[in-house]
Structure formats: structure tokens, C-alpha cells
Design an enzyme around this catalytic site. Structure first.
Site, mmCIF file in Angstrom:
data_model
loop_
_atom_site.group_PDB
_atom_site.id
_atom_site.type_symbol
_atom_site.label_atom_id
_atom_site.label_comp_id
_atom_site.label_asym_id
_atom_site.label_seq_id
_atom_site.Cartn_x
_atom_site.Cartn_y
_atom_site.Cartn_z
ATOM 1 N N SER A 64 12.118 -14.914 24.946
ATOM 2 C CA SER A 64 13.315 -14.285 24.386
ATOM 3 C C SER A 64 13.471 -14.676 22.922
ATOM 4 O O SER A 64 13.014 -15.729 22.493
ATOM 5 C CB SER A 64 14.557 -14.734 25.148
ATOM 6 O OG SER A 64 14.475 -14.341 26.494
HETATM 7 N N1 SAH Z 1 13.234 -17.743 29.405
HETATM 8 C C1 SAH Z 1 11.938 -17.139 29.217
HETATM 9 C C2 SAH Z 1 12.069 -15.635 29.399
HETATM 10 C C3 SAH Z 1 10.832 -15.035 29.880
HETATM 11 S S1 SAH Z 1 10.977 -13.303 30.228
HETATM 12 C C4 SAH Z 1 11.374 -17.440 27.846
HETATM 13 O O1 SAH Z 1 12.162 -17.491 26.898
HETATM 14 O O2 SAH Z 1 10.160 -17.592 27.722
HETATM 15 C C5 SAH Z 1 11.633 -13.301 31.858
HETATM 16 C C6 SAH Z 1 10.852 -14.021 32.898
HETATM 17 O O3 SAH Z 1 11.453 -13.743 34.160
HETATM 18 C C7 SAH Z 1 9.403 -13.577 33.018
HETATM 19 O O4 SAH Z 1 8.567 -14.697 32.892
HETATM 20 C C8 SAH Z 1 9.332 -12.949 34.421
HETATM 21 O O5 SAH Z 1 8.081 -13.146 35.053
HETATM 22 C C9 SAH Z 1 10.430 -13.683 35.141
HETATM 23 N N2 SAH Z 1 10.958 -13.006 36.326
HETATM 24 C C10 SAH Z 1 11.155 -11.679 36.528
HETATM 25 N N3 SAH Z 1 11.655 -11.457 37.776
HETATM 26 C C11 SAH Z 1 11.765 -12.687 38.366
HETATM 27 C C12 SAH Z 1 12.193 -13.129 39.655
HETATM 28 N N4 SAH Z 1 12.621 -12.275 40.586
HETATM 29 N N5 SAH Z 1 12.178 -14.450 39.900
HETATM 30 C C13 SAH Z 1 11.748 -15.348 38.974
HETATM 31 N N6 SAH Z 1 11.323 -14.996 37.741
HETATM 32 C C14 SAH Z 1 11.321 -13.681 37.438
#
Ligand code: SAH
Length: 213
Positions: A64
Site C-alpha cells: 500500500s
Molecule cells: N499490508 C500489505 C498490503 C498488501 S495487499 C502491504 O502493505 O504490503 C493486500 C494483501 O491481502 C495481499 O497480500 C493479498 O494476498 C492479501 N489478501 C487478500 N485476500 C485475503 C484473505 N482473504 N485473507 C488474507 N489475506 C488476503
């Protein structure tokens, strides 16, 4: 990759930019000042790491943008030793911000590859979440509930009921709600059955995916 004075200088500039965009929680700003965001990205992105932008982190996911991380973290109103559940560990950057703010972090990621990489990276940076798990965050972590706050870092079409159920009374759930674009939403649990809802601006996240099996 190392963390140098140059990186520190770029982080100070990023913190100023975030203050200019309305982030006031010092606990958030100091965490962002400390954490080497460039170490959470592929080396090819190092020079851009302190721009206020999202970047690909593999498996079709993104880290993000710093403003989004700061905005969500500020809404959580983290106090030392708060139990915080994070859905979507991804690169681990948001996890690191929360740990540095003093939270006991429980984080869930559903992409195996990201879960593995981030599980190896965080200890190297001396960031120690309480729990990192591989699984479906839609279900939360019932065995570790209740939580002081919950942060979802992927866009959810609707607010998962299990997450609401795993919030302490007085606890805060921060979640971007919507399909193509999301409205940042804060739910504060008032009692067993009632939640107060606050809505903020529009953000764009990768989707929160539900495991059907
Ligand atoms: N906080 C992270 C955001 C990554 S994007 C950062 O700043 O790097 C969102 C993340 O949510 C992705 O890695 C995706 O794989 C994960 N995600 C999507 N659906 C999910 C679920 N049902 N349970 C756990 N993680 C999930």
C-alpha cells in the site's frame, strides 16, 4: 540492501509529506520514520521506495502507498500492547508499522509465496509480530480473539461478519469497503450487537479474496 543516511533523509521527507496530507498521530509518523520501506520492495524499486506510491510485491499484490498505511494506522488509535489483527500481511510493511507502534500483531496472508517471503524478512529486520499465519483472513483468527482493533488491507465487497465478532467492545475495525474503489470504513463496537460506522474517502486496494473451500 542497507539502510543509509540517505534513506533516513528520504523518510524524513516522506513524514513531512504525510503531515501535509493530514496525518497527525506521532506514533504513526515515528514508525514510518523508522522503518526502511525500501527493504520491503524488490531492489529494482529501491530508488522510488519513499515516494508516496504503491508498488507490486509479487503474486499480483501491492504494498500500500505510505499515505494509506498512515491513514489506516491512525484510524486504529493503537495503544501500547494492543492486540491488533491484520488481514493481508503482503510485504509486511504495515505489519512492521504496527509492531513499531507497540502493538501485538496477529497477521494473516492467503498467498503462500508472500507469507513465506515476509515470514523470513521480518525477523531479519528485528520486527516480531506475535503471529504470522497463512490462511483466509475472512474468517479472522477466532482462537486469538478478541482484538483491540482489526485492520484489513485489501478491498472487501462487504464487511466479513467473523471480523466484527472478533472485536472487543470499544474496539475499532478499519476496512476499505467496495469492489472497484473502496470507501475507508471505521466500525467502533459499542456493545454486543451495535457498531458505530464512520466513512472516510475513497481508496484503491487489491481485492480481499474469499477461499471457497
Ligand atoms: N499490508 C500489505 C498490503 C498488501 S495487499 C502491504 O502493505 O504490503 C493486500 C494483501 O491481502 C495481499 O497480500 C493479498 O494476498 C492479501 N489478501 C487478500 N485476500 C485475503 C484473505 N482473504 N485473507 C488474507 N489475506 C488476503
Amino acid at each position: 540492501m542497507r539502510d543509509t543516511e540517505k534513506h533516513q533523509g528520504l523518510r524524513n521527507q516522506l513524514v513531512k509529506l504525510l503531515q501535509g496530507k493530514g496525518i497527525t498521530d506521532n506514533n504513526v509518523l515515528e514508525a514510518i520514520r523508522k522503518i526502511p520501506r525500501h527493504l520491503f520492495l524488490d531492489s529494482g524499486f529501491e530508488q522510488y521506495a519513499y515516494q508516496d506510491k504503491a508498488f507490486p510485491i509479487g503474486a499480483g499484490q501491492t504494498i500500500s502507498q505510505p499515505y494509506t498505511v498512515a491513514f489506516q494506522s491512525q484510524l486504529l488509535e493503537v495503544k501500547k500492547d494492543d492486540k491488533v489483527l491484520e488481514i493481508g500481511t503482503g510485504s509486511g510493511y504495515q505489519t512492521a508499522v504496527l509492531c513499531t507502534m507497540g502493538a501485538k500483531v496477529f497477521s494473516v496472508e492467503r498467498q503462500k509465496e508472500l507469507f513465506k517471503t515476509t515470514s523470513l524478512l521480518l525477523p531479519k529486520l528485528n520486527i516480531r509480530p506475535k503471529v504470522l499465519t497463512f490462511g483466509d483472513g475472512y474468517k479472522g483468527l477466532p482462537n486469538d480473539a478478541p482484538f483491540d482493533s482489526i485492520i484489513v488491507t485489501a478491498g472487501a465487497p462487504t464487511i466479513p461478519k467473523p471480523l466484527m465478532a472478533q472485536l472487543k467492545i470499544g474496539g475499532r475495525l478499519v476496512i476499505p469497503v467496495g469492489e472497484k474503489e473502496q470507501i475507508m470504513t471505521l466500525l467502533i463496537r459499542k456493545n454486543e450487537t451495535q457498531f458505530e460506522k464512520h466513512e472516510f474517502g475513497e481508496f484503491r486496494f487489491v481485492p480481499l479474496l474469499e477461499d471457497k473451500n
